[in-house]
Enzyme design. Structure first.
Site, PDB file in Angstrom:
ATOM      1  N   HIS A 191      33.174  51.462  42.777  1.00  0.00           N
ATOM      2  CA  HIS A 191      32.795  52.801  42.003  1.00  0.00           C
ATOM      3  C   HIS A 191      33.661  53.872  42.324  1.00  0.00           C
ATOM      4  O   HIS A 191      34.492  54.430  41.289  1.00  0.00           O
ATOM      5  CB  HIS A 191      31.450  53.073  42.135  1.00  0.00           C
ATOM      6  CG  HIS A 191      31.049  53.896  41.023  1.00  0.00           C
ATOM      7  ND1 HIS A 191      30.353  53.341  39.889  1.00  0.00           N
ATOM      8  CD2 HIS A 191      30.686  55.365  40.816  1.00  0.00           C
ATOM      9  CE1 HIS A 191      30.134  54.400  39.035  1.00  0.00           C
ATOM     10  NE2 HIS A 191      29.996  55.586  39.706  1.00  0.00           N
ATOM     11  N   ASN A 242      38.974  30.189  30.940  1.00  0.00           N
ATOM     12  CA  ASN A 242      39.768  29.481  31.984  1.00  0.00           C
ATOM     13  C   ASN A 242      40.510  28.174  31.356  1.00  0.00           C
ATOM     14  O   ASN A 242      41.447  27.755  31.828  1.00  0.00           O
ATOM     15  CB  ASN A 242      38.697  29.041  32.942  1.00  0.00           C
ATOM     16  CG  ASN A 242      38.419  30.085  34.143  1.00  0.00           C
ATOM     17  OD1 ASN A 242      39.316  31.017  34.050  1.00  0.00           O
ATOM     18  ND2 ASN A 242      37.611  30.051  35.097  1.00  0.00           N
ATOM     19  N   ALA A 243      39.619  27.524  30.614  1.00  0.00           N
ATOM     20  CA  ALA A 243      40.107  26.181  29.990  1.00  0.00           C
ATOM     21  C   ALA A 243      41.281  26.703  29.088  1.00  0.00           C
ATOM     22  O   ALA A 243      42.479  25.794  29.256  1.00  0.00           O
ATOM     23  CB  ALA A 243      39.086  25.633  28.913  1.00  0.00           C
TER      24      ALA A 243
HETATM   25  P1  ADP Z   1      40.913  33.108  38.260  1.00  0.00           P
HETATM   26  O1  ADP Z   1      40.895  34.505  37.805  1.00  0.00           O
HETATM   27  O2  ADP Z   1      41.902  32.949  39.259  1.00  0.00           O
HETATM   28  O3  ADP Z   1      40.845  32.053  36.999  1.00  0.00           O
HETATM   29  P2  ADP Z   1      38.137  32.162  38.714  1.00  0.00           P
HETATM   30  O4  ADP Z   1      36.975  32.479  39.332  1.00  0.00           O
HETATM   31  O5  ADP Z   1      37.772  32.024  37.011  1.00  0.00           O
HETATM   32  O6  ADP Z   1      39.368  32.833  38.945  1.00  0.00           O
HETATM   33  O7  ADP Z   1      38.729  30.668  38.836  1.00  0.00           O
HETATM   34  C1  ADP Z   1      39.017  30.343  40.300  1.00  0.00           C
HETATM   35  C2  ADP Z   1      40.107  29.171  40.370  1.00  0.00           C
HETATM   36  O8  ADP Z   1      39.389  27.920  39.696  1.00  0.00           O
HETATM   37  C3  ADP Z   1      41.309  29.281  39.524  1.00  0.00           C
HETATM   38  O9  ADP Z   1      42.089  30.298  40.226  1.00  0.00           O
HETATM   39  C4  ADP Z   1      41.940  28.175  39.246  1.00  0.00           C
HETATM   40  O10 ADP Z   1      42.644  27.478  40.462  1.00  0.00           O
HETATM   41  C5  ADP Z   1      40.492  27.198  39.146  1.00  0.00           C
HETATM   42  N1  ADP Z   1      40.154  26.730  37.708  1.00  0.00           N
HETATM   43  C6  ADP Z   1      39.108  27.529  37.074  1.00  0.00           C
HETATM   44  N2  ADP Z   1      38.878  27.073  35.799  1.00  0.00           N
HETATM   45  C7  ADP Z   1      39.708  25.785  35.737  1.00  0.00           C
HETATM   46  C8  ADP Z   1      40.042  24.863  34.691  1.00  0.00           C
HETATM   47  N3  ADP Z   1      39.445  24.983  33.460  1.00  0.00           N
HETATM   48  N4  ADP Z   1      41.067  24.068  35.101  1.00  0.00           N
HETATM   49  C9  ADP Z   1      41.636  24.105  36.121  1.00  0.00           C
HETATM   50  N5  ADP Z   1      41.564  24.976  37.340  1.00  0.00           N
HETATM   51  C10 ADP Z   1      40.682  25.866  36.776  1.00  0.00           C
END
Ligand code: ADP
Length: 259
Positions: A44, A159-160
């Site tokens: 914050h 993420n996908a």
């Molecule tokens: P980030 O911001 O690093 O993506 P997340 O917490 O969303 O942080 O995800 C953590 C880690 O999980 C990512 O850094 C990646 O290495 C892995 N990850 C997440 N989603 C996927 C996916 N759909 N396919 C492959 N690796 C993934």
């Protein structure tokens, strides 16, 4: 006074004799609280100075001649300060999700219409590099907190997109089976090897830090997802094969389904 927290375990060692272990985890509980407060306060406090810095960077960017040597450095400063802002926002979301006090009333959240809107954002984010399939049960809604649930959906979809190379397929499903409602995102992306899977929901845990940064990740997305799901008595089930793709499935209890 401070409530005392006990961890009770009852061991049925013998038929007649029972062993009762009482462990005072009060200290541990306080420590967790202090850590949570610290993160929330620090985030914050960092927000205001960062907003000021970012504001001045923008003013300076506007004032540059196009061939000025400062155009590039200012652009980079701007990118980095925006990155820092997303990290701080994610930390704040995370501590809000952790704090016991922030529970409002659960409402009926129309997941299918929300996902339909997100499909447009996803297509835009993917810039035509992926093909999408959305399979949605339109008669199924969920009891829960709308904004947090939206960030679960968006985090898993983005993420996908971020971890699937061009030409890949992303399938988003919202359905119900005998166990309850499920939200699931499958991709044909880079995948994750087994030893990393159990650690993905830890704060700042990344398989490949460089890739995560390049695609705008904060390393907090899945930690946020996990906390929000816990708030809904739901679980995240991750399956993946390196080089083949991943599947992230949210399992909600049957009691959260609304028809
Ligand atoms: P980030 O911001 O690093 O993506 P997340 O917490 O969303 O942080 O995800 C953590 C880690 O999980 C990512 O850094 C990646 O290495 C892995 N990850 C997440 N989603 C996927 C996916 N759909 N396919 C492959 N690796 C993934």
């Amino acid at each position: 006074g401070i409530p005392r927290v006990f961890n009770l375990k009852l061991f049925p060692y013998f038929q007649e004799h029972k062993l009762l272990i009482v462990k005072d985890i009060h200290e541990l509980y306080n420590l967790a609280q202090i850590r949570r407060d610290f993160i929330a306060n620090a985030s914050h406090e960092l927000r205001t100075p960062l907003t000021v810095l970012n504001g001045y960077i923008e003013v300076m960017m506007d004032g540059q001649e196009p061939d000025s040597m400062w155009v590039k450095p200012l652009e980079q400063m701007h990118n980095q300060s925006e990155r820092m802002q997303s990290i701080i926002n994610d930390l704040l979301t995370l501590s809000a999700m952790e704090s016991e006090t922030l529970v409002g009333k659960e409402k009926t959240v129309p997941i299918a219409p929300i996902l339909k809107k997100m499909e447009q954002d996803a297509t835009q984010m993917s810039q035509g590099k992926h093909s999408f399939r959305f399979e949605l049960d339109e008669s199924l809604a969920l009891k829960g907190y709308e904004e947090p649930l939206k960030s679960v959906l968006m985090n898993l979809i983005s993420n996908a997109i971020r971890y699937t190379p061009e030409g890949g397929q992303i399938t988003v499903r919202w359905y119900e089976d005998a166990k309850g409602p499920h939200f699931q995102v499958d991709d044909t992306g880079i995948g994750i090897s087994q030893e990393h899977i159990s650690r993905l929901t830890e704060r700042f845990y990344r398989v490949d830090t460089a890739r995560s940064r390049d695609t705008g990740g904060t390393g907090l997305g899945l930690a946020i997802v996990k906390h929000i799901l816990e708030r809904h008595d739901a679980k995240l089930v991750i399956k993946s094969q390196l080089g083949k793709g991943s599947s992230f499935r949210c399992d909600f209890p049957r009691s959260k389904a609304v028809h």
